[in-house]
Design a protein around this motif. Structure first.
Motif, mmCIF file in Angstrom:
data_model
loop_
_atom_site.group_PDB
_atom_site.id
_atom_site.type_symbol
_atom_site.label_atom_id
_atom_site.label_comp_id
_atom_site.label_asym_id
_atom_site.label_seq_id
_atom_site.Cartn_x
_atom_site.Cartn_y
_atom_site.Cartn_z
ATOM 1 N N GLY A 12 5.742 13.753 -1.550
ATOM 2 C CA GLY A 12 6.932 13.958 -2.622
ATOM 3 C C GLY A 12 5.958 14.099 -4.022
ATOM 4 N N VAL A 13 6.990 14.262 -5.171
ATOM 5 C CA VAL A 13 6.161 14.310 -6.183
ATOM 6 C C VAL A 13 5.402 13.195 -6.609
ATOM 7 N N SER A 14 5.812 12.113 -6.053
ATOM 8 C CA SER A 14 5.147 10.805 -6.495
ATOM 9 C C SER A 14 3.816 10.686 -5.715
ATOM 10 N N GLY A 15 3.916 10.963 -4.517
ATOM 11 C CA GLY A 15 2.293 11.001 -3.819
ATOM 12 C C GLY A 15 1.721 12.040 -4.234
ATOM 13 N N ILE A 32 -0.508 10.565 4.121
ATOM 14 C CA ILE A 32 0.187 10.629 5.408
ATOM 15 C C ILE A 32 1.721 11.136 5.184
ATOM 16 N N ASP A 33 2.170 12.153 5.622
ATOM 17 C CA ASP A 33 3.357 12.684 5.202
ATOM 18 C C ASP A 33 4.319 13.233 6.488
ATOM 19 N N ASN A 34 5.621 13.047 6.547
ATOM 20 C CA ASN A 34 6.133 13.276 7.752
ATOM 21 C C ASN A 34 7.043 14.820 7.269
ATOM 22 N N THR A 35 6.670 15.179 6.476
ATOM 23 C CA THR A 35 7.003 16.646 5.947
ATOM 24 C C THR A 35 8.619 16.795 6.059
ATOM 25 N N PRO A 40 14.267 14.805 -1.673
ATOM 26 C CA PRO A 40 14.671 15.056 -2.940
ATOM 27 C C PRO A 40 13.749 15.609 -3.575
ATOM 28 N N SER A 41 12.347 15.644 -3.402
ATOM 29 C CA SER A 41 11.305 16.537 -4.194
ATOM 30 C C SER A 41 11.296 17.871 -3.663
ATOM 31 N N LYS A 42 12.056 18.267 -2.451
ATOM 32 C CA LYS A 42 11.937 19.697 -2.087
ATOM 33 C C LYS A 42 13.303 20.276 -2.530
ATOM 34 N N GLY A 46 13.525 20.423 -10.613
ATOM 35 C CA GLY A 46 12.326 20.498 -11.242
ATOM 36 C C GLY A 46 12.354 20.254 -12.814
ATOM 37 N N LEU A 47 13.702 19.779 -13.208
ATOM 38 C CA LEU A 47 13.868 19.889 -14.605
ATOM 39 C C LEU A 47 13.308 18.778 -15.345
ATOM 40 N N ILE A 48 12.598 18.870 -16.539
ATOM 41 C CA ILE A 48 12.212 17.593 -17.390
ATOM 42 C C ILE A 48 13.155 18.077 -18.752
ATOM 43 N N ALA A 165 4.798 10.530 10.776
ATOM 44 C CA ALA A 165 5.415 9.506 10.204
ATOM 45 C C ALA A 165 4.890 8.309 10.434
ATOM 46 N N PHE A 166 4.618 7.651 9.136
ATOM 47 C CA PHE A 166 3.727 6.219 9.134
ATOM 48 C C PHE A 166 4.696 5.311 10.084
ATOM 49 N N ASN A 167 3.923 4.555 10.756
ATOM 50 C CA ASN A 167 4.385 3.674 11.763
ATOM 51 C C ASN A 167 3.866 2.176 11.255
ATOM 52 N N MET A 313 12.038 6.692 -8.761
ATOM 53 C CA MET A 313 11.693 7.792 -9.733
ATOM 54 C C MET A 313 13.382 7.995 -10.218
ATOM 55 N N GLY A 314 14.324 7.926 -9.239
ATOM 56 C CA GLY A 314 15.833 8.245 -9.517
ATOM 57 C C GLY A 314 15.989 9.677 -9.813
ATOM 58 N N THR A 315 16.683 10.031 -10.902
ATOM 59 C CA THR A 315 16.971 11.412 -11.356
ATOM 60 C C THR A 315 15.800 12.156 -12.064
ATOM 61 N N LYS A 316 14.406 11.465 -12.398
ATOM 62 C CA LYS A 316 13.713 11.966 -13.311
ATOM 63 C C LYS A 316 12.055 11.824 -12.689
ATOM 64 N N GLY A 317 11.972 12.195 -11.369
ATOM 65 C CA GLY A 317 10.528 11.927 -10.957
ATOM 66 C C GLY A 317 9.585 12.990 -11.403
ATOM 67 N N CYS A 318 10.012 14.175 -11.855
ATOM 68 C CA CYS A 318 9.162 15.102 -12.271
ATOM 69 C C CYS A 318 8.493 14.688 -13.883
ATOM 70 N N SER A 319 9.129 13.979 -14.534
ATOM 71 C CA SER A 319 8.760 13.404 -15.878
ATOM 72 C C SER A 319 8.054 12.056 -15.562
HETATM 73 C C1 LIG Z 1 20.049 17.313 -6.028
HETATM 74 C C2 LIG Z 1 18.884 16.665 -6.781
HETATM 75 C C3 LIG Z 1 18.451 17.249 -8.107
HETATM 76 C C4 LIG Z 1 17.264 16.677 -8.522
HETATM 77 N N1 LIG Z 1 16.819 17.440 -9.836
HETATM 78 C C5 LIG Z 1 15.603 16.842 -10.434
HETATM 79 C C6 LIG Z 1 15.421 17.516 -11.663
HETATM 80 O O1 LIG Z 1 15.491 18.306 -11.846
HETATM 81 N N2 LIG Z 1 14.185 16.700 -12.033
HETATM 82 C C7 LIG Z 1 13.843 15.561 -11.741
HETATM 83 O O2 LIG Z 1 12.728 15.349 -12.351
HETATM 84 N N3 LIG Z 1 14.162 14.798 -10.653
HETATM 85 C C8 LIG Z 1 15.138 15.582 -10.057
HETATM 86 N N4 LIG Z 1 15.819 14.789 -8.884
HETATM 87 C C9 LIG Z 1 15.218 13.612 -8.531
HETATM 88 C C10 LIG Z 1 13.809 13.869 -7.523
HETATM 89 O O3 LIG Z 1 14.279 14.913 -6.701
HETATM 90 C C11 LIG Z 1 13.345 12.476 -7.379
HETATM 91 O O4 LIG Z 1 13.032 11.591 -8.706
HETATM 92 C C12 LIG Z 1 11.752 12.453 -6.848
HETATM 93 O O5 LIG Z 1 11.824 13.742 -5.907
HETATM 94 C C13 LIG Z 1 11.332 11.356 -6.109
HETATM 95 O O6 LIG Z 1 10.196 11.746 -5.501
HETATM 96 P P1 LIG Z 1 9.333 10.685 -4.653
HETATM 97 O O7 LIG Z 1 8.044 11.636 -4.332
HETATM 98 O O8 LIG Z 1 9.337 9.371 -5.148
HETATM 99 O O9 LIG Z 1 10.264 10.554 -3.187
HETATM 100 P P2 LIG Z 1 10.570 11.840 -1.939
HETATM 101 O O10 LIG Z 1 10.526 13.191 -2.544
HETATM 102 O O11 LIG Z 1 11.650 11.227 -1.233
HETATM 103 O O12 LIG Z 1 9.138 11.901 -1.309
HETATM 104 C C14 LIG Z 1 8.742 10.862 -0.346
HETATM 105 C C15 LIG Z 1 7.728 11.702 0.843
HETATM 106 O O13 LIG Z 1 7.526 10.584 1.712
HETATM 107 C C16 LIG Z 1 7.797 11.106 2.888
HETATM 108 N N5 LIG Z 1 7.805 9.844 3.795
HETATM 109 C C17 LIG Z 1 9.030 9.083 3.540
HETATM 110 N N6 LIG Z 1 8.593 7.830 4.544
HETATM 111 C C18 LIG Z 1 7.626 8.258 5.069
HETATM 112 C C19 LIG Z 1 7.051 7.600 6.542
HETATM 113 N N7 LIG Z 1 7.316 6.609 6.866
HETATM 114 N N8 LIG Z 1 6.071 8.275 6.890
HETATM 115 C C20 LIG Z 1 5.493 9.655 6.439
HETATM 116 N N9 LIG Z 1 6.102 10.106 5.303
HETATM 117 C C21 LIG Z 1 6.984 9.594 4.778
HETATM 118 C C22 LIG Z 1 8.980 11.845 2.696
HETATM 119 O O14 LIG Z 1 8.900 12.802 3.964
HETATM 120 C C23 LIG Z 1 8.612 12.634 1.326
HETATM 121 O O15 LIG Z 1 7.945 13.634 1.587
HETATM 122 C C24 LIG Z 1 16.678 15.714 -8.108
HETATM 123 C C25 LIG Z 1 17.207 14.836 -7.022
HETATM 124 C C26 LIG Z 1 18.262 15.645 -6.116
HETATM 125 C C27 LIG Z 1 18.545 15.114 -4.942
#
Ligand SMILES: Cc1cc2nc3c(=O)[nH]c(=O)nc-3n(C[C@H](O)[C@H](O)[C@H](O)COP(=O)(O)OP(=O)(O)OC[C@H]3O[C@@H](n4cnc5c(N)ncnc54)[C@H](O)[C@@H]3O)c2cc1C
Length: 356
Positions: A12-15, A32-35, A40-42, A46-48, A165-167, A313-319
């Motif tokens: 996602g945005v973190s990885g 490793i990602d299970n797409t 939430p990242s998809k 994407g707002l900051i 999927a990571f096992n 990352m909650g509501t603020k992953g992008c920043s």
């Molecule tokens: C409706 C909505 C609107 C949002 N709007 C904003 C915004 O405008 N700005 C902002 O900054 N944030 C926003 N957010 C929050 C933001 O989406 C999250 O903070 C951020 O996406 C978290 O990213 P992440 O990479 O930590 O997690 P994720 O996006 O959950 O990524 C985790 C990844 O790990 C993979 N994964 C998990 N477990 C496994 C496993 N066992 N094996 C392999 N792969 C695995 C998943 O498939 C995924 O690709 C919004 C969220 C939502 C739901």
């Protein structure tokens, strides 16, 4: 010479940001990602936004995190040949005179990032509004719709991406490193988002998951280059004429699917707000990896020193993701400390109870 090998779970945005900084530090890594289609990242706009809530409070660590995010996304965009981040303003439509008054009060206290629009009527052609608009700037849109697949393609070309999927059953952890299937590495860093709340190493952390939805609309008549905010946010999304409309915060849910109730209420709001025609083209929902203290989880497990996390990352992953991904890589390579409020060690006592 490459120094460490790291397994990164999640893109996602973190990885994405963590693997970017691993590459910048010349670390050897594999993602490793299970797409998952509705991560939430998809789903995110994407707002900051430099301020938060109706009381326009400046966000945590704004002076460090925001310029760092802008610089990092620009660098990634240059390498991938995409526009990863766009700078724009947020047009804040006051829903009533009280909100306007409190915005003005904040402005008079010299609060940063906010001002009044010079001509309050300039969007009359496109929106219904009665009480004027405030301006919040600079704000940014991270183009996650392009960034995530482009980075994934880049990793695939480098042979550093596995779709799987990571096992956890196939992970062996020792004092000197980790073994996952046929991969020997120094550490595993989990960037697994909402799945982190079920990760056996980190499931004791105080996650506070909440679900959110968005409608994607086609509205070619709306001026581009701005984010619009009233009872919802309307943000440019990926392609010209396409906007993201959301969101809601649902704390009790039994699935991560879009709801009819959200679609109906969003449509009602759009119908009364927009003067230009629009068409709904998608409806998305995902669960946010939010935390009780509204601070991310960053660092190495206090007991299993080769297992780390970048999550919460909650509501603020992008920043938040760029700065804390960088801090975690610095921590791994140079043992520099992680920001106290984000450091996973604040939960060392809880984590020492992890039973594996
Ligand atoms: C409706 C909505 C609107 C949002 N709007 C904003 C915004 O405008 N700005 C902002 O900054 N944030 C926003 N957010 C929050 C933001 O989406 C999250 O903070 C951020 O996406 C978290 O990213 P992440 O990479 O930590 O997690 P994720 O996006 O959950 O990524 C985790 C990844 O790990 C993979 N994964 C998990 N477990 C496994 C496993 N066992 N094996 C392999 N792969 C695995 C998943 O498939 C995924 O690709 C919004 C969220 C939502 C739901």
């Amino acid at each position: 010479m490459k120094s460490k090998k790291i397994i990164i779970v999640g893109q996602g945005v973190s990885g994405t940001l963590f693997s970017w900084f691993c590459a910048q530090h010349d670390l050897d890594f594999i993602v490793i990602d299970n797409t998952l289609a509705n991560s939430p990242s998809k789903t995110a706009a994407g707002l900051i936004n430099p301020v938060t809530g109706r009381r326009v409070v400046t966000v945590w660590m704004d002076d460090i995190i925001l310029p760092f995010a802008e610089k990092t996304y620009k660098e990634i965009g240059t390498q991938l040949n995409i526009e990863a981040i766009s700078k724009m303003d947020i047009v804040d439509f006051f829903p009533n005179p009280f909100m306007k008054e409190s915005f003005l009060k904040k402005m008079n206290q010299q609060a940063p990032y906010i001002s009044l629009a010079k001509d309050e009527q300039y969007l009359n052609e496109y929106f219904n509004y009665e009480f004027g608009t405030g301006i919040i700037e600079p704000a940014y849109i991270v183009n996650l719709q392009q960034l995530l697949p482009a980075w994934r393609q880049h990793l695939l070309h480098q042979n550093t991406f596995i779709e799987q999927a990571f096992n956890f059953n196939n992970l062996q952890v020792s004092n000197i490193g980790v073994q996952y299937e046929n991969i020997t590495a120094d550490a595993v860093i989990f960037c697994d988002g909402v799945e982190g709340s079920e990760n056996p190493y980190f499931n004791l952390l105080p996650f506070a998951l909440n679900k959110g939805e968005a409608i994607i609309i086609e509205a070619p008549g709306l001026p581009a280059g701005h984010i619009y905010k009233k009872s919802m946010t309307l943000a440019p999304f990926g392609e010209p004429g396409i906007f993201w409309a959301g969101t809601n915060y649902i704390w009790e849910f039994d699935n991560d699917k879009p709801t009819e109730a959200f679609r109906r209420s969003t449509e009602q709001n759009l119908n009364s707000w927009l003067k230009v025609p629009y068409k709904i083209i998608d409806h998305k929902a995902a669960v946010r990896p939010a935390t009780v203290e509204r601070r991310p989880f960053v660092g190495l497990h206090p007991v299993y020193k080769n297992i780390g996390i970048l999550n919460g990352m909650g509501t603020k992953g992008c920043s938040l993701a760029p700065y804390f991904a960088w801090q975690l890589v610095q921590h791994l390579t140079q043992q520099t400390p992680i920001e106290k409020e984000a450091d996973i060690n604040r939960h060392a006592r809880i984590l020492s109870r992890s039973q594996l």
